[in-house]
Structures are given as structure tokens and as C-alpha cells.
Design an enzyme around this catalytic site. Structure first.
Site, PDB file in Angstrom:
ATOM      1  N   HIS A  78       0.899  -1.018  -0.403  1.00  0.00           N
ATOM      2  CA  HIS A  78       0.237   0.194  -0.084  1.00  0.00           C
ATOM      3  C   HIS A  78       0.706   1.654  -0.513  1.00  0.00           C
ATOM      4  CE1 HIS A  78      -2.850   3.006   2.171  1.00  0.00           C
ATOM      5  NE2 HIS A  78      -3.151   2.536   1.100  1.00  0.00           N
ATOM      6  N   GLU A  81       1.930   1.939  -3.236  1.00  0.00           N
ATOM      7  CA  GLU A  81       1.032   3.123  -4.855  1.00  0.00           C
ATOM      8  C   GLU A  81       0.919   4.514  -4.214  1.00  0.00           C
ATOM      9  OE1 GLU A  81      -3.713   3.746  -3.173  1.00  0.00           O
ATOM     10  OE2 GLU A  81      -3.186   1.519  -2.815  1.00  0.00           O
ATOM     11  N   HIS A  82       0.882   4.017  -2.745  1.00  0.00           N
ATOM     12  CA  HIS A  82       1.284   6.294  -2.105  1.00  0.00           C
ATOM     13  C   HIS A  82       2.014   7.077  -3.383  1.00  0.00           C
ATOM     14  CE1 HIS A  82      -1.649   6.866   1.030  1.00  0.00           C
ATOM     15  NE2 HIS A  82      -2.549   6.016   0.534  1.00  0.00           N
ATOM     16  N   GLU A 158       5.098  10.894   3.301  1.00  0.00           N
ATOM     17  CA  GLU A 158       4.006  10.211   2.862  1.00  0.00           C
ATOM     18  C   GLU A 158       3.511   9.212   4.169  1.00  0.00           C
ATOM     19  OE1 GLU A 158       1.293   9.905  -0.509  1.00  0.00           O
ATOM     20  OE2 GLU A 158       3.203  10.786  -0.539  1.00  0.00           O
ATOM     21  N   GLU A 165      -4.910   7.430   6.892  1.00  0.00           N
ATOM     22  CA  GLU A 165      -5.230   6.251   5.965  1.00  0.00           C
ATOM     23  C   GLU A 165      -5.549   4.929   7.438  1.00  0.00           C
ATOM     24  OE1 GLU A 165      -6.544   4.114   2.285  1.00  0.00           O
ATOM     25  OE2 GLU A 165      -4.778   5.582   2.186  1.00  0.00           O
TER      26      GLU A 165
END
Length: 1001
Positions: A78, A81-82, A158, A165
Site C-alpha cells: 500500500h 501505491e502512495h 508520505e 488512512e
């Protein structure tokens, strides 16, 4: 029994039935796409599709998900992806997002990504009306494939967004879902590989681990590029993909290419039980799931069984709905569905919401119903109803086969690559379903209930605000139902008689008093003999869609405060009884095979009804509107009891929810504690008068002469006009006007915004720390150009959202997302006077950073007011608005809204053409003058100046531990007071400690 509606000649009816053998294979070639594999192993799918015009839906699908992570990497898939949108070889500092927004592809809506246990998907929806845009967008996806930059600096920027999230998913729903997932997947790697990962890994993982994961798994042979859009030719798009992707190879750093392993999910014969106590739960619920191995989807037999499964869930849900509307129902709602969980297994999932302390009764009811299906099956009528619904769905899809959205087609090709699902084309699929549906029997559908046996890898979970039942209680219920089933003591389903017609006695048709045509925007206006005004516009956007909406001025603002509570419940109570002349459970069967929906709403200043139907079912939809006006709803004791029970449970759930307390406080502050915005309490439910509630609702939809109705879609006037005259023109007009209001005479809602600055915290007990922030500024639009000001307010919101995202997420890395919204519905809809409302900035974040981020946001708004935005920021929001407007022009909903806004405009005095034209003039006027300077002027004029002098800021925070609260109070006292208070606090804490020990004893 057959319930399929008569078919018009041509179209779906003309489709020939197929001569099939169940063992016949489905094509493994994706229908309609130019499909192939590049020399480096990347698959590609390219298809030309005209909707939306001048747009392309692009995607990069990667067969890499969280299940591939090692223990120290949990969450890394994940994070990758960020990082993709953060920095690549060619783009840095979130320049990808800035570039895409500059061409009108909004972050979130048009550029996004997702990570699941088995795959990661990157998606773009971009304009391609300029030759270079498609190539640039494909190059972005190519960067994602092998060129994502992973440095310590990128990772640190990030982490905050990923942590936010993670935090956002740790609410009551997230905890319940995680617990159920872990129980279902117990014994497999999937149980401990949820995509969001571990907080520790998100906080501490090094760039080396992230980079190693990316290099190890992001290989060309694991990827597919999908491009579906308004292309002149597909060959040139394939050439673009080849030029950007064919030279992409993973940097293995000397390592052997990794093969993606298959991780099994073990089955189990004994059911697993869980009794979940969740203090913040939105109510009590029961969840039953049964895992099944994923089987191949390669033959006609496989496709046929997928239809059978769908029919089973549909038929079971029909029963559940009817049970939920019986006297003293065991649950308020219940649904069954199938879901492809992960590559090895799928699941049948059943969830029921029920009253507090009602989970055992709900579980017994749902298990009994499934056992009843195993014993007695579904009736032929039940399956005929389901068959009619499915046939109507596939007919609608077939009729709109040339109008499918590119995003839908893109998703089909992604599933072809990621899961091997066949893409056979809607025409062949329509032929398949038309051939197979009539052959499927009730007995065949009923057999699917065998997959819901508690021996089929079953997991049963209850959710309660406070766990009251035990696994032993659940086992006892399972044993009880099994015994009843084995002894065949469960009786057959008792079917109710269903009326044949929605309208028993056809009304006398009205006639047209006057007609006006508006060729400039393709609409026709009719004034009917009963006073109802109709405006219809024929479009060809979707062949199987007609939308309509009617409105009348006057709503709850006219109700006395003493009657407000009862009247505000009118829609809810009447809806449960049946506002269309039939009980909801009965109406469900009556609408089988028809695509017609009608809803209604009573707001502060208006009453509205709206509908969505197939052109072939326009008569049914208009019959429902007719019934809405002629039905007198009489509250029955049982219906009222059910509504009140459901409402009580909903209120109790809201009282447990920290976010509801937060939202209530925001409303209370911003709207001056107005009764209209106050939440209903359980105590106040006793004050509701059901009879008064229903009488008020009846009066809301009684007088047709007060309503204006807009109709947009595939309307054939020759067919539609007689129906409009019969069912809308045939609504009887009362001898005396009912709820007839002039818009300028309506009462305004009583509310006031605080005069200065209010900064407050809402402290609530939480299981896991959550934090939500809302900053609100009052807005009052004045002057002769008030409608231009409304448009400017929209641009201000988009500018603020873009800038605050850049500051809070991309610069400080502290939020996942931020939203800026405007509410301009506070003022009554009069032709004169100012427009009042507010602009709100909202985001979630780490509680410890919340006030700092509030100040960052306020500093950014201040900087925009004092120094103005950059020219490129203004250009970006102009482009975003332009692209949204272009997309909207291809949708029926856009034109329906345009017609309604023209009628509701403060400048509408009877000339629809002038009002319609003014909307374009206002928009064009604002766009033409929008520069950095005029935007700065608007920020100073529309928001308080300076903004820091008038606003509210409310933050939802975890409640401090008792000791911290006492120390905070003590620190505010003088020295002597503090000593006394400290002694008292010590005594209190010791007392609490002793009480807890005694309770445990």
C-alpha cells in the site's frame, strides 16, 4: 408463473435464442479489445468507446498485493501505491498530481489507486482532446510500472498520509470488519495480510524494504495496461503503449525473478463463532459467512451457475425484506450476497441488523429461513419474480450497449487480466441470459442453500454495543435450527396475495391548457388542466433511462415549532406504511420485471418527488406518482411501533458514535442551536404524534397545481404525452388550495452564526484515537450579482481544497484527504434578499497535530486573501470546472438539474428560456473574469476579512484519562485550592480503584 413484461418489437426482443451445450467454452479472448502482450511480458487491452466524449479511462493492473508481504513488510504494498503519485524518475514532489489536475483530471475522482490482498490497480480518467494528453497520461502509468522513486525523504513525506488512512480505518466498522476477516481467513496467510498493514511498519519501515518489495514484485509479466476511450483508432494507442512500456524491465539487482505463490485458505467443517462487543457500534447485527473454493469460469455451465447464484441471493433477499416488515420482526434489515474475497476463495455473506439484545432472535430467523429453503425450496412465483428482475436488468444493459461508460469497460478488462474472468460482450451476454433464465427452475435455485450450511467453512459473528451473548448461545441456536430441519418441523413459506394493478381505477385524463417550445435547449413546457406544470427534454444519452423530478414550495420551515418533531417524521412513518397505496413488501413483487423507482422528500423550503425508470416502464413510474398524490396514509399500530423501534435503535447508535456527537456540536455552534438542526433524542420520540405526522405528509403531496415537474431522457412524446395526461394530469385538484405558498412569503429557518471566533474540542470516549476537524466560515452573498457570487463560491471551494491539500498532505504529510464544501441552503428561496450559508474545511488527522493543522489551514486561507492565488492555481480550477461541465453535458441528470435550477432561479418570472440562458451567462461571466486578482478579491468579499476574525473550529478528540482531566483542572487553580483538589482527586481515584476490584471479585 411468468411475470416478464411484454416486449416491444426489435431491440432486445429480436435477439435470437442460442443453441447451447453446457460444456461449450466461453471465449478466452476479451471481446471488443485490441489485446496482446509486449515483448517484455506486459499485457495490453485497448478499446475505442465514445462515452464520455474526448476522455480515456486508463489503468495499470498489477498482480501484486499485500499477501506477498513478509512480516516486516506488512503495509508496504500500500505504501508503494502512495509513493507512485509522490515521486518517480521523471516527476517529483507530487508533480504527477499537479500535472493531471492542470489538464482537468481531479485527484481522487479521476486519478486514484487501490491495493487489495492480491492486486494493486492504478487508474486515470483523462481528457484527450489535445493530441499530447493521451501520450502524457500513458507515460505516467509507465512511470508507475518500474520507475517509482523510493527514498527516505519520499517515504517520510508520505508516512503521515498513510498513517491517517490507517487511523481512519480504525473506527467501529473497521474493527468489526478486521475481526470478521481474521476469523474467516484463520489458518491462512491472508488472515494477517490486510492491505493497510501494521502501524509499526508504517511508522518505521525503511526505504530499503519498500524498494526491495517494489523491485522484487513489480515485474512486467505481472502487469497489464488498459486503455478505453474516445479514440479515433486503436492502433495508434497500442503504438503509444508500446513506445512507453516495451522497454520497461524490473531492476532485479542480480536476483532471480520471483514467482507469485498461491496461498491456500483452509476449509473447516465446524463453524467458528465470535461475539464482538463494540462500544461505538452503529447497532446490533448478525453476520454469517460461508467460504467456498473459487471455481473456474470458462464454460456455459459456469456462467449458468453464476446466474443461479444471483437468483438465489435475490430470492432470499426478497423474503428477508418481507420478514423485516412483519409484526415484531426479528431484524430490521437483512441481505445475502456473494463476494470474491481473494483468489482461492469466495464467500456467501449474510448480514442482519436488529434491535439491541435481539441478536439471537435474528440469527435464529435467518438460519431458519435458509433451512426452510432447503426443506421446501422457493416457489415458482418467487423465482418468476426474480427472473423478471434479472431479465429487466439485462435488457437495460443491452439497450445501452453503445452507451457504456469507458470506466466500466476498463474494469471488465482488468478483471480479465487479474482474475481470468471472461469478457464476452454485452450482446452475447444478453443472448446467454435470455436463453438460460427461462430454463432455470425453482428447484435448481433452491439447491444453492446447501452452500449456507454451517458445515461449509461457516463463520457466525454477532456485534453488540456490549457483548451480551456468548459463543455457547450461538451454538445452541445452530443446534436448535438443525434439529428443527432434521425433524422437518419448519413449515413452508406463506406467500401473500399480490394485487395485479398498481392503480385500481384509472383516472380521468387531464388536458393541455398551454404549450411552449424551447428549441434553443430542446425542451417543451406544458401547463395541464389541474395546474401542474410539466417540462420535458428528449435526449439520446442513454436509451433505457428517463429521469424526472417535481417540486413545490413550502416545507418544514412553515411548521410550528411545537409540531416540527411529528411533521419531520412524516416521511419515515408514511414510507413504512406505504405511500403508493400498497405496503412496501407487496409493492416489491408488483414491480417485478419493471425498472421504475420513485422517492420523495420533505425539506425546509420544498417538497420534492423524483424518479428513474426505463422508457418502457414510464407508465408504471407515473402510476406511482399518481398513487403518491391520491393515497391517504393511515398509521397502523404495528407499523408505527416498528418505525419507532427502528428510529430508537438508530438514535441510540448515534449516541454511541463519537462522530455523531461531533457533527451535532458543529451544527449547534454554526446554526445557533436552532430547533431545525437539533438531533432527535429517545425521550422526544414519545412526543411524536403518528396521526399528525401522516396527515402532514398527505398534505405535502395533495395539490398538483403547486408542483412543477421536469422530465429528461429517452422520452418519445407520442407514447409519453398520453401517459402524462392520464397519470399526472389525472391527479385531482382539491377544491381549496393545499400547501400553496409563494416563494417570497416563506418563513426563513431560525439560525445565527457566531459573531467572533469559536474554537472547541468535543471529547468522547474512544476505543482507538480518532480525530476529525471542521473549520467553518459564514457566507453571505449580497448585491445585484448574487448569482455570479454563487458561482464564485464554487470556485473558491475548489481553490481552497486544492491549496489545503497541497499544504496539509503534500507539504506536511499530515492528512489523507481534505474537503472544502459550501452550504447555501440556509436562506429561504425568495427572489430578493441575500444568500446565507457557510464554507467548511474538513479533514481527519493525528489528534496531537490537530490544532497545529487548523492554524496551517487558516494561514493558507489568510495568505490567499492577502497575496492572492498563483495564476497556475486559477488555471487549474478553471480546467477542472470546464472538464466537469463537459462531462455533465453528456448526462441526463445534468440536464434535469439545469431545468430545475432554471425554474427555481430567483430571476424566473415565467419565462423559462430567459432563466435558462441566464445560468450560462452567469457561469461564462465568472469564467471570463477569473484571474488571480479577481479570485483574491472574491476571497476577501465572500469570506470574512480577515478570515481569522470570524470562524468556528471544532475538533473531535479522544477523551482524556480521568487522571489527566483532574490534573488539567488542578493546574488551573491557585496553590491552596490545588492542594485541596489534589487530595480530593487522590481519594476519588482510590475509591474508583477499590470499586473496580470489588466488581471483579
Amino acid at each position: 408463473m411468468e411475470l416478464l413484461p411484454p416486449q416491444p418489437s426489435g431491440g432486445f426482443k429480436s435477439l435470437k435464442l442460442l443453441h447451447l451445450q453446457l460444456q461449450d467454452p466461453l471465449s478466452d479472448q476479451p471481446y471488443g479489445a485490441e489485446y496482446g502482450v509486449l515483448r517484455n511480458g506486459i499485457h495490453y487491452y485497448v478499446r475505442s468507446n465514445a462515452k464520455p466524449h474526448h476522455r480515456a479511462a486508463l489503468a495499470l493492473g498489477v498482480k501484486v498485493g499485500s499477501v506477498l508481504e513478509e512480516e516486516e513488510e506488512r503495509g508496504v504494498a500500500h505504501i508503494v501505491e502512495h509513493l507512485a503519485f509522490s515521486a518517480t524518475r521523471r516527476y517529483t514532489n507530487h508533480d504527477i498530481i499537479k500535472f493531471l489536475e492542470s489538464i482537468g483530471a481531479e485527484f481522487g475522482a479521476c486519478q486514484n489507486a487501490s491495493t487489495s490482498p492480491d492486486e494493486t490497480i492504478y487508474e486515470l480518467l483523462v481528457p484527450i482532446d489535445k493530441p499530447e494528453l493521451l501520450s502524457q497520461a500513458i507515460s505516467v502509468l509507465a512511470e508507475f510500472s518500474t520507475e517509482i522513486r523510493v527514498s527516505e525523504e519520499d517515504l517520510e513525506k508520505e508516512r503521515g498520509a498513510v498513517l491517517e488512512e490507517y487511523r481512519g480505518g480504525r473506527n467501529a466498522l473497521g474493527r468489526m470488519q478486521e475481526a470478521h476477516w481474521t476469523l474467516m481467513m484463520k489458518g491462512s496467510r491472508y488472515a494477517e495480510r490486510q492491505p493497510i498493514g501494521l502501524e509499526k511498519v508504517i511508522r518505521t519501515v525503511s526505504a530499503k524494504y519498500v524498494k526491495d518489495f517494489y523491485r522484487r514484485w513489480y515485474r512486467p509479466e505481472h502487469m497489464a495496461v488498459v486503455a478505453v476511450g474516445d479514440f479515433v483508432d486503436t492502433k495508434s494507442v497500442v503504438d503509444l503503449i508500446r513506445s512507453h512500456f516495451e522497454d520497461k524491465y524490473a531492476d532485479l539487482n542480480g536476483q532471480v525473478p520471483a514467482t507469485i505463490p498461491v496461498y491456500p485458505v483452509p476449509s473447516h467443517d465446524e463453524p467458528r463463532f465470535s461475539c464482538f462487543g463494540e462500544a461505538e457500534a452503529g447497532g446490533s447485527a448478525v453476520v454469517v459467512s460461508c467460504k467456498l473454493p473459487v471455481t473456474s469460469f470458462k464454460t456455459i455451465a459456469d456462467y449458468r451457475f453464476s446466474i443461479v447464484e444471483g437468483m438465489f441471493h435475490n430470492a432470499l433477499n426478497q423474503r428477508f425484506f418481507k420478514i423485516s416488515r412483519q409484526k415484531d420482526p426479528p431484524f430490521f434489515s437483512c441481505s445475502s450476497a456473494g463476494d470474491n474475497l481473494v483468489h482461492p476463495v469466495k464467500a456467501y455473506l449474510l448480514s442482519a441488523s436488529c434491535k439491541e439484545k435481539g441478536t439471537l432472535q435474528a440469527l435464529e430467523s435467518v438460519l431458519t429461513e435458509i433451512a426452510r429453503v432447503r426443506l421446501h425450496g422457493f416457489s415458482d412465483r418467487e423465482i418468476a419474480v426474480v427472473r423478471a428482475f434479472l431479465m429487466a436488468d439485462i435488457e437495460s444493459a443491452y439497450l445501452e450497449k453503445d452507451q457504456m461508460q469507458s470506466t466500466s469497460l476498463r474494469d471488465e478488462y482488468l478483471q480479465h487480466f487479474l482474475r481470468g474472468e471472461p469478457v464476452v460482450g454485452i450482446e452475447y451476454e444478453a443472448q446467454l441470459q435470455k436463453t438460460l433464465l427461462p430454463q432455470i427452475t425453482a428447484s435448481e435455485v433452491s439447491k444453492v442453500a446447501e452452500n449456507y450450511r454451517t458445515t461449509c467453512s461457516c463463520v457466525i459473528k454477532t456485534v453488540e454495543p456490549r457483548a451480551r451473548v456468548t459463543p455457547e448461545d450461538l451454538k445452541a441456536i445452530v443446534s436448535k435450527v438443525q434439529s428443527l430441519e432434521e425433524a422437518k418441523l419448519i413449515p413452508p413459506w406463506d406467500e401473500e396475495q399480490i394485487p395485479e394493478e398498481i392503480v385500481d381505477n384509472k383516472p380521468t385524463a387531464g388536458h393541455i391548457v398551454s404549450q411552449s417550445d424551447f428549441p434553443e435547449f430542446g425542451a417543451t413546457e406544458l401547463l395541464l388542466s389541474n395546474g401542474m406544470r410539466i417540462c420535458y427534454k428528449c435526449t439520446d444519452f442513454l436509451d433505457d433511462q428517463v429521469l424526472f423530478s417535481g417540486f413545490s414550495y413550502g416545507g418544514l420551515s412553515e411548521v410550528a415549532e411545537s409540531d416540527f418533531l411529528s411533521c419531520s417524521m412524516g416521511s419515515t412513518i408514511a414510507g413504512e406504511i406505504g405511500v403508493f397505496g400498497h405496503r412496501p413488501s407487496m409493492l416489491l413483487d408488483m414491480l417485478a420485471g419493471k425498472r421504475a423507482e420513485v422517492g420523495m422528500k420533505v425539506g425546509a423550503y420544498m417538497r420534492t418527488f423524483s424518479g428513474d425508470c426505463s422508457p418502457s416502464d414510464l407508465e408504471t413510474a407515473l402510476q406511482l406518482v399518481y398513487q403518491l398524490f391520491v393515497t391517504n396514509v393511515v398509521p397502523g399500530r404495528e407499523e408505527v411501533k416498528l418505525v419507532m423501534q427502528m428510529t430508537k435503535e438508530a438514535i441510540l447508535a448515534q449516541e454511541r458514535d463519537p462522530f455523531t456527537a461531533f457533527a451535532n456540536r458543529v451544527r449547534e455552534l454554526n446554526y445557533g442551536d436552532s430547533y431545525y438542526f437539533k438531533p432527535v433524542t429517545v425521550k422526544e420520540l414519545k412526543k411524536i404524534d403518528p396521526k399528525k405526522a401522516c396527515q402532514y405528509f398527505d398534505s405535502c403531496f395533495k395539490d398538483p397545481s403547486t408542483f412543477t415537474v421536469a422530465i429528461v431522457g429517452n422520452v418519445d412524446p407520442e407514447t409519453a404525452l398520453p401517459l402524462i395526461l392520464l397519470y399526472l394530469g389525472g391527479i385531482p385538484r382539491p377544491t381549496e388550495p393545499v400547501m400553496y405558498y409563494q416563494r417570497d412569503e416563506l418563513k426563513g429557518l431560525p439560525f445565527t452564526f457566531p459573531a467572533g471566533v469559536v474554537r472547541q474540542e468535543v471529547r468522547k470516549q474512544m476505543i482507538e484515537a480518532q480525530c476529525s476537524v471542521q473549520i467553518t466560515f459564514p457566507v453571505e452573498l449580497k448585491g445585484p450579482n448574487v448569482m455570479e457570487e454563487v458561482h464564485l463560491t464554487g470556485f473558491i471551494c475548489k481553490l481552497l481544497e486544492t491549496r489545503i491539500m497541497q499544504v496539509l498532505r503534500f507539504k506536511h504529510g499530515q492528512v489523507y484527504s481534505a474537503a472544502v464544501t459550501a452550504f447555501l441552503g440556509g436562506s429561504k428561496p425568495s427572489r430578493v434578499g441575500n444568500v446565507r450559508g457557510d464554507i467548511a474545511i474538513s479533514f481527519s488527522c493525528d489528534p496531537e497535530s490537530s490544532w497545529k493543522l487548523v492554524d496551517f489551514a487558516l494561514d493558507e486561507v489568510t495568505a490567499l486573501q492577502e497575496g492572492g492565488p498563483k495564476s497556475e492555481d486559477v488555471a487549474t480550477i478553471l480546467e477542472l470546472e470546464k472538464r466537469t461541465f463537459e462531462n455533465g453535458q453528456q448526462e441526463n441528470s445534468f440536464w434535469l438539474d439545469r431545468l430545475l435550477r432554471a425554474y427555481q432561479s430567483r430571476f424566473y418570472t415565467g419565462d423559462l428560456s430567459e432563466s435558462f440562458q441566464l445560468q450560462d451567462e452567469w457561469r461564462n461571466s465568472v469564467r471570463s473574469i477569473l484571474t488571480a486578482e479577481t479570485m483574491q478579491d472574491a476571497l476577501q468579499r465572500i469570506l470574512p476579512l480577515p478570515c481569522k476574525h470570524q470562524y468556528t473550529s471544532v475538533i473531535l478528540m479522544p477523551q482524556l484519562p480521568l487522571l489527566h482531566q483532574l490534573l488539567a483542572v488542578i493546574s488551573a487553580l491557585d496553590q491552596n485550592q490545588g492542594k485541596v483538589a489534589l487530595a480530593a482527586a487522590g481519594t476519588l481515584l482510590f475509591g474508583i480503584f477499590l470499586w473496580r476490584r470489588l466488581r471483579r471479585s
